[in-house]
Design a protein around this motif. Structure first.
Motif, PDB file in Angstrom:
ATOM      1  N   ILE A  88       0.847  -1.183   0.000  1.00  0.00           N
ATOM      2  CA  ILE A  88       0.000   0.000   0.000  1.00  0.00           C
ATOM      3  C   ILE A  88       0.887   1.239   0.000  1.00  0.00           C
ATOM      4  O   ILE A  88       1.676   1.461   0.921  1.00  0.00           O
ATOM      5  CB  ILE A  88      -0.941   0.012   1.216  1.00  0.00           C
ATOM      6  N   THR A  89       0.764   2.041  -1.033  1.00  0.00           N
ATOM      7  CA  THR A  89       1.595   3.227  -1.186  1.00  0.00           C
ATOM      8  C   THR A  89       1.043   4.387  -0.367  1.00  0.00           C
ATOM      9  O   THR A  89      -0.167   4.629  -0.342  1.00  0.00           O
ATOM     10  CB  THR A  89       1.671   3.632  -2.672  1.00  0.00           C
ATOM     11  N   THR A  91       0.049   7.946   0.098  1.00  0.00           N
ATOM     12  CA  THR A  91      -0.330   9.095  -0.715  1.00  0.00           C
ATOM     13  C   THR A  91      -0.955  10.142   0.199  1.00  0.00           C
ATOM     14  O   THR A  91      -1.425   9.806   1.296  1.00  0.00           O
ATOM     15  CB  THR A  91      -1.346   8.716  -1.803  1.00  0.00           C
ATOM     16  N   GLU A  93      -3.791  11.571   0.002  1.00  0.00           N
ATOM     17  CA  GLU A  93      -5.195  11.242   0.233  1.00  0.00           C
ATOM     18  C   GLU A  93      -5.336  10.130   1.272  1.00  0.00           C
ATOM     19  O   GLU A  93      -6.212  10.191   2.148  1.00  0.00           O
ATOM     20  CB  GLU A  93      -5.852  10.810  -1.082  1.00  0.00           C
ATOM     21  N   ARG A  94      -4.484   9.130   1.190  1.00  0.00           N
ATOM     22  CA  ARG A  94      -4.547   8.035   2.160  1.00  0.00           C
ATOM     23  C   ARG A  94      -4.057   8.476   3.528  1.00  0.00           C
ATOM     24  O   ARG A  94      -4.581   8.041   4.558  1.00  0.00           O
ATOM     25  CB  ARG A  94      -3.732   6.849   1.656  1.00  0.00           C
ATOM     26  N   SER A 138      -5.298   0.527  -7.216  1.00  0.00           N
ATOM     27  CA  SER A 138      -3.909   0.894  -6.939  1.00  0.00           C
ATOM     28  C   SER A 138      -3.743   2.401  -7.064  1.00  0.00           C
ATOM     29  O   SER A 138      -4.635   3.108  -7.550  1.00  0.00           O
ATOM     30  CB  SER A 138      -2.958   0.189  -7.905  1.00  0.00           C
ATOM     31  N   ASN A 139      -2.579   2.892  -6.646  1.00  0.00           N
ATOM     32  CA  ASN A 139      -2.333   4.334  -6.722  1.00  0.00           C
ATOM     33  C   ASN A 139      -1.774   4.753  -8.082  1.00  0.00           C
ATOM     34  O   ASN A 139      -1.585   5.940  -8.329  1.00  0.00           O
ATOM     35  CB  ASN A 139      -1.337   4.756  -5.640  1.00  0.00           C
ATOM     36  N   GLU A 141      -3.087   4.732 -11.057  1.00  0.00           N
ATOM     37  CA  GLU A 141      -4.012   5.542 -11.848  1.00  0.00           C
ATOM     38  C   GLU A 141      -3.860   7.021 -11.468  1.00  0.00           C
ATOM     39  O   GLU A 141      -3.826   7.904 -12.329  1.00  0.00           O
ATOM     40  CB  GLU A 141      -5.451   5.081 -11.632  1.00  0.00           C
ATOM     41  N   GLN A 142      -3.765   7.271 -10.164  1.00  0.00           N
ATOM     42  CA  GLN A 142      -3.576   8.644  -9.698  1.00  0.00           C
ATOM     43  C   GLN A 142      -2.244   9.214 -10.181  1.00  0.00           C
ATOM     44  O   GLN A 142      -2.162  10.374 -10.613  1.00  0.00           O
ATOM     45  CB  GLN A 142      -3.636   8.706  -8.180  1.00  0.00           C
ATOM     46  N   LEU A 143      -1.177   8.393 -10.121  1.00  0.00           N
ATOM     47  CA  LEU A 143       0.126   8.858 -10.576  1.00  0.00           C
ATOM     48  C   LEU A 143       0.082   9.262 -12.050  1.00  0.00           C
ATOM     49  O   LEU A 143       0.647  10.286 -12.452  1.00  0.00           O
ATOM     50  CB  LEU A 143       1.181   7.768 -10.378  1.00  0.00           C
ATOM     51  N   ILE A 202       7.945   5.680  -4.766  1.00  0.00           N
ATOM     52  CA  ILE A 202       6.817   5.312  -3.912  1.00  0.00           C
ATOM     53  C   ILE A 202       7.323   4.673  -2.627  1.00  0.00           C
ATOM     54  O   ILE A 202       8.337   3.990  -2.616  1.00  0.00           O
ATOM     55  CB  ILE A 202       5.844   4.362  -4.640  1.00  0.00           C
ATOM     56  N   ASN A 204       5.948   2.279   0.558  1.00  0.00           N
ATOM     57  CA  ASN A 204       4.877   1.390   0.987  1.00  0.00           C
ATOM     58  C   ASN A 204       4.894   1.216   2.501  1.00  0.00           C
ATOM     59  O   ASN A 204       5.954   1.116   3.114  1.00  0.00           O
ATOM     60  CB  ASN A 204       5.019   0.026   0.313  1.00  0.00           C
TER      61      ASN A 204
END
Length: 250
Positions: A88-89, A91, A93-94, A138-139, A141-143, A202, A204
């Motif tokens: 889990i990266t 970010t 938002e997370r 996954s992240n 898409e955001q990247l 990234i 994790n």
């Protein structure tokens, strides 16, 4: 039979430790080689060894809960699981939603293409006009959406078959972390290759619910991670699965 004071103390200590032991419910997909996967009906991988090493330090039991990757965050939010061990990266938002442990894997996003097409995507600028797949939830898409040329990239989300569709030419490329990409290419019979260098470093970590009990659990796990880093256990686990230490920043 007379029981010595030392034996009594030992029994009380064991009883106390058992009473303090908790069950740590850890979510993972079980389909993300070599981090978490099933072979010969056995769940294994880097994340499995990592979590088991943590439990050995904290004295807790581990209950691995497998489900589709896209469902892991929701399961954590509703309390079905206590954390997620599935790369889990971290970010922004997370971080606003969860309490993260310290990072334990340092990696980079990587473009993967059908073997022979490496020269077609030498950098992220070359993704313009291409169809690029990412794993759902996954992240990555955001990247991709944060790239200056994001509006020119046809981003598609996948639950499975992401590598297969790339190898068959149904999409031009997919994006995954570089470590997993390299392992996938080494183990898979599909004709795949890395395209260009990794981008967007990234980190994790393990996410926990951002409430009192979640933060308390995070702090306990964090202390165990520190120990695993200091005594070399984390490095040993990394070298077992990757042949190198991915647990320290470059």
């Amino acid at each position: 039979m007379k029981i010595s004071a030392a034996a009594t103390a030992l029994a009380l200590s064991v009883s106390f430790s058992a009473a303090q032991a908790e069950t740590l419910n850890v979510g993972m997909s079980g389909g993300y080689f070599p981090f978490t996967f099933v072979k010969l009906d056995k769940l294994q991988g880097f994340e499995v060894d990592f979590v088991n090493a943590i439990a050995a330090e904290t004295g807790d039991e581990v209950n691995f809960v497998t489900m589709s990757f896209s469902g892991l965050i929701g399961a954590l939010e509703i309390g079905r699981i206590d954390t997620i061990a599935n790369q889990i990266t971290i970010t922004p938002e997370r971080e606003a939603k969860f309490a993260f442990s310290q990072a334990y894997v340092f990696d980079g996003a990587q473009v993967v293409v059908k073997a022979g097409n490496e020269d077609t995507i030498a950098s992220v600028e070359d993704l313009s006009g291409k169809t690029v797949a990412v794993n759902l939830g996954s992240n990555f898409e955001q990247l991709l959406n944060e790239l200056p040329n994001a509006g020119e990239i046809d981003i598609r989300t996948y639950e499975s078959n992401i590598a297969q569709d790339t190898a068959l030419g149904r999409v031009d490329a997919f994006v995954m972390d570089r470590v997993s990409s390299g392992q996938l290419i080494a183990e898979s019979p599909l004709p795949l290759a890395l395209a260009g260098k990794s981008f967007s470093q990234i980190r994790n970590a393990l996410p926990f619910r951002n409430d009192d009990s979640g933060v308390e659990l995070r702090n306990k796990i964090d202390a165990a991670i520190v120990t695993l880093k200091e005594n070399g256990t984390l490095t040993e686990i990394s070298e077992k699965w990757f042949g190198t230490d991915i647990t320290v920043a470059e």
